[in-house]
Motif scaffolding. Structure first.
Motif, PDB file in Angstrom:
ATOM      1  N   TRP A 151      -7.842  -0.342  -9.820  1.00  0.00           N
ATOM      2  CA  TRP A 151      -7.463   0.598 -10.637  1.00  0.00           C
ATOM      3  C   TRP A 151      -6.405   0.035 -11.481  1.00  0.00           C
ATOM      4  CZ3 TRP A 151      -2.318   1.792  -9.849  1.00  0.00           C
ATOM      5  CH2 TRP A 151      -1.729   1.755  -8.530  1.00  0.00           C
TER       6      TRP A 151
ATOM      7  N   PRO B 272      -7.325  -2.703 -15.652  1.00  0.00           N
ATOM      8  CA  PRO B 272      -7.549  -2.210 -16.963  1.00  0.00           C
ATOM      9  C   PRO B 272      -6.088  -1.434 -17.431  1.00  0.00           C
ATOM     10  CG  PRO B 272      -9.104  -1.035 -15.516  1.00  0.00           C
ATOM     11  CD  PRO B 272      -8.341  -2.048 -14.782  1.00  0.00           C
ATOM     12  N   ALA B 273      -5.742  -0.557 -16.706  1.00  0.00           N
ATOM     13  CA  ALA B 273      -4.746   0.383 -17.349  1.00  0.00           C
ATOM     14  C   ALA B 273      -3.077  -0.681 -17.440  1.00  0.00           C
ATOM     15  CB  ALA B 273      -4.400   1.517 -16.387  1.00  0.00           C
TER      16      ALA B 273
ATOM     17  N   ALA C  37      -2.496  -2.032 -20.850  1.00  0.00           N
ATOM     18  CA  ALA C  37      -2.212  -0.855 -21.743  1.00  0.00           C
ATOM     19  C   ALA C  37      -0.703  -0.304 -21.621  1.00  0.00           C
ATOM     20  CB  ALA C  37      -3.360   0.328 -21.620  1.00  0.00           C
TER      21      ALA C  37
ATOM     22  N   SER D 277       0.025   4.652 -10.061  1.00  0.00           N
ATOM     23  CA  SER D 277      -0.707   5.223 -11.192  1.00  0.00           C
ATOM     24  C   SER D 277      -0.519   6.668 -11.264  1.00  0.00           C
ATOM     25  CB  SER D 277      -2.304   5.034 -10.663  1.00  0.00           C
ATOM     26  OG  SER D 277      -3.242   5.523 -11.340  1.00  0.00           O
TER      27      SER D 277
ATOM     28  N   HIS E 124      -0.105  10.152 -13.954  1.00  0.00           N
ATOM     29  CA  HIS E 124      -0.488  10.918 -15.311  1.00  0.00           C
ATOM     30  C   HIS E 124       0.939  11.587 -15.622  1.00  0.00           C
ATOM     31  CE1 HIS E 124      -4.545  10.856 -16.944  1.00  0.00           C
ATOM     32  NE2 HIS E 124      -4.980  11.291 -16.097  1.00  0.00           N
TER      33      HIS E 124
ATOM     34  N   SER F 153      -0.255  10.735 -21.136  1.00  0.00           N
ATOM     35  CA  SER F 153      -1.579   9.915 -20.668  1.00  0.00           C
ATOM     36  C   SER F 153      -2.730  11.111 -20.320  1.00  0.00           C
ATOM     37  CB  SER F 153      -1.019   9.360 -19.154  1.00  0.00           C
ATOM     38  OG  SER F 153      -0.876  10.378 -18.227  1.00  0.00           O
TER      39      SER F 153
ATOM     40  N   ARG G  92      -4.487  11.347 -23.714  1.00  0.00           N
ATOM     41  CA  ARG G  92      -5.243   9.951 -23.727  1.00  0.00           C
ATOM     42  C   ARG G  92      -6.367   9.859 -22.778  1.00  0.00           C
ATOM     43  NH1 ARG G  92      -0.169   7.926 -24.114  1.00  0.00           N
ATOM     44  NH2 ARG G  92      -0.105   7.012 -21.873  1.00  0.00           N
ATOM     45  N   GLY G  93      -6.256  10.722 -21.802  1.00  0.00           N
ATOM     46  CA  GLY G  93      -7.581  10.747 -20.760  1.00  0.00           C
ATOM     47  C   GLY G  93      -7.587   9.333 -19.856  1.00  0.00           C
ATOM     48  N   SER G  94      -6.211   8.902 -19.999  1.00  0.00           N
ATOM     49  CA  SER G  94      -6.006   7.331 -19.128  1.00  0.00           C
ATOM     50  C   SER G  94      -4.748   7.469 -18.427  1.00  0.00           C
ATOM     51  CB  SER G  94      -6.549   6.291 -19.811  1.00  0.00           C
ATOM     52  OG  SER G  94      -6.288   5.098 -19.172  1.00  0.00           O
ATOM     53  N   PRO G  95      -4.764   7.236 -17.088  1.00  0.00           N
ATOM     54  CA  PRO G  95      -3.581   7.268 -16.086  1.00  0.00           C
ATOM     55  C   PRO G  95      -2.908   5.781 -16.827  1.00  0.00           C
ATOM     56  CG  PRO G  95      -5.256   7.181 -14.881  1.00  0.00           C
ATOM     57  CD  PRO G  95      -6.005   7.311 -16.085  1.00  0.00           C
TER      58      PRO G  95
END
Length: 177
Positions: free
Chosen positions: A5, A8-9, A12, A82, A84, A98, A101-104
Motif C-alpha cells: 500500500w 504508489p501513494a 504522491a 497510511s 485519510h 485525501s 482525492r479518493g486516495s490515502p
C-alpha cells in the motif's frame, strides 16, 4: 508487514510535501500577522472548552471521533502510516483533502508538521480524530500555499494502517514544518 500500500501513494505524498514546502513564504504585514496570532489564541482558548476536546502541554488539541482496537499499532516517528485526512482553516475553508482525492496519503510522522507528528504517535490504527494544530505546531509565521501565516489548522485524521520501520522513536521533536 505488507508494504504494497505504501509504494504508489508514497510518491504522491513526497511530491505533495515538496510542493507544500515550496509554497511557503513570509507574511507580508506584521499587523496582519499579529491579528492572526491573536485570533488563533482566542480560537484555541474557546475550543479547549468544547466537549470532548483534549489539550496537550504542547498546545495541540484533539477530539476523538472513533477509536480503533485497543491493541492497534501506534507509529513511532519514522514508521510509515497510511491516513485519510481533510485539512481546513478555522472558518471551514478546505485547503487539502485525501478524502476528496479518493486516495490515502502515506508518509512517516517525522515528515509532516509538528502537530501531526505528535498526534500520530498517540493514535492507533483505526483511530479517527479531529486535530486543532496551533500555529507554532503548524506553519507558524509562514504562509504555506493557501494557508495564511499564524493559522490554526483543523484536521480530520484517520489512521488506516501502520508499517514498522526500524530505527524510530516516540516523540515529537524531529518533525519538519
Amino acid at each position: 508487514m505488507n508494504f504494497a500500500w505504501a509504494k504508489p501513494a508514497g510518491v504522491a505524498v513526497i511530491a505533495a510535501l515538496a510542493l507544500a514546502a515550496c509554497g511557503r513564504s513570509d507574511n507580508g504585514s506584521s499587523a496582519d500577522a499579529e491579528a492572526a496570532k491573536k485570533a488563533a489564541q482566542e480560537f484555541l482558548i474557546e475550543n479547549s472548552k468544547a466537549e470532548g476536546v483534549t489539550s496537550l502541554p504542547s498546545g495541540l488539541q484533539y477530539k476523538i471521533v472513533t477509536s480503533g482496537p485497543a491493541d492497534g499499532k501506534s507509529p513511532d516517528s519514522n514508521d510509515l502510516v497510511s491516513v485519510h485526512y481533510e485539512g481546513t482553516l478555522t472558518d471551514g475553508t478546505v485547503f487539502d483533502s485525501s478524502f476528496g482525492r479518493g486516495s490515502p496519503a502515506v508518509f512517516a510522522p517525522d515528515q509532516v508538521v509538528k502537530g501531526w507528528t505528535e498526534a500520530l504517535q498517540l493514535m492507533r490504527k483505526g483511530d479517527e480524530w479531529y486535530l486543532y494544530v496551533p500555529p507554532e505546531l503548524g506553519y507558524g509565521e509562514n504562509q504555506a500555499g493557501p494557508i495564511p501565516a499564524n493559522s490554526v489548522l483543523v484536521f480530520r485524521l484517520q489512521v488506516l494502517d501502520v508499517a514498522d520501520v526500524p530505527g524510530g522513536h516516540k516523540g515529537g521533536t524531529a518533525a519538519n514544518g
